[in-house]
Design an enzyme around this catalytic site. Structure first.
Site, PDB file in Angstrom:
ATOM      1  N   LYS A  56       0.832  -1.204   0.000  1.00 44.21           N
ATOM      2  CA  LYS A  56       0.000   0.000   0.000  1.00 44.21           C
ATOM      3  C   LYS A  56       0.868   1.257   0.000  1.00 44.21           C
ATOM      4  CE  LYS A  56      -3.762  -2.406   2.281  1.00 44.21           C
ATOM      5  NZ  LYS A  56      -4.489  -2.624   3.538  1.00 44.21           N
ATOM      6  N   HIS A 114       0.093  -6.536  17.797  1.00 44.75           N
ATOM      7  CA  HIS A 114      -0.923  -7.587  17.722  1.00 44.75           C
ATOM      8  C   HIS A 114      -1.625  -7.713  19.067  1.00 44.75           C
ATOM      9  CE1 HIS A 114       2.521  -9.888  19.230  1.00 44.75           C
ATOM     10  NE2 HIS A 114       3.104  -9.751  18.068  1.00 44.75           N
TER      11      HIS A 114
END
Length: 129
Positions: free
Chosen positions: A61, A111
């Site tokens: 991206k 995470h």
């Protein structure tokens, strides 16, 4: 100067399901040998695989290409410095892009129990001077 910013979030359960369903085929198609060794050595391997998936997507991206348009998942490898800080090693078209534009890669990974996320910033090396 910033060339691009990429952010990705990945479901750990989704990566775990892919590993269970496709096994070694999935791992070898997406991850480098060093990434497989590192993640497999961890108690919750899927969490670490999901984080690396997020890095690869975030890089694509930031580069503005996406994985399907030129970059390969294995072109972007996450390793760790001795300090534990994540570091990106590039290969193939990802390396070519960063060399062509004289870019450095900054990465942040996180995470939780359910998700892994990564942010990539591609910026000019001239800012280092």
């Amino acid at each position: 100067m910033i060339f691009g910013i990429g952010l990705d979030i990945q479901s750990i359960a989704q990566i775990d399901a892919s590993i269970r369903k496709q096994g070694e085929y999935f791992l070898r198609r997406i991850y480098t040998g060093q990434e497989i060794d590192y993640c497999s050595s961890k108690e919750n391997a899927s969490q670490h695989f999901a984080a690396r998936w997020a890095v690869k997507e975030a890089f694509s991206k930031a580069a503005g290409t996406g994985i399907a348009r030129g970059l390969c998942f294995r072109d972007v490898e996450t390793v760790h410095l001795k300090t534990g800080q994540p570091h990106i090693v590039l290969y193939g078209k990802a390396l070519d892009l960063c060399e062509q534009h004289d870019l450095r890669v900054l990465v942040s990974i996180t995470h939780s129990e359910e998700y892994a996320a990564a942010q990539i910033i591609l910026c000019s090396r001239l800012e280092d001077e």
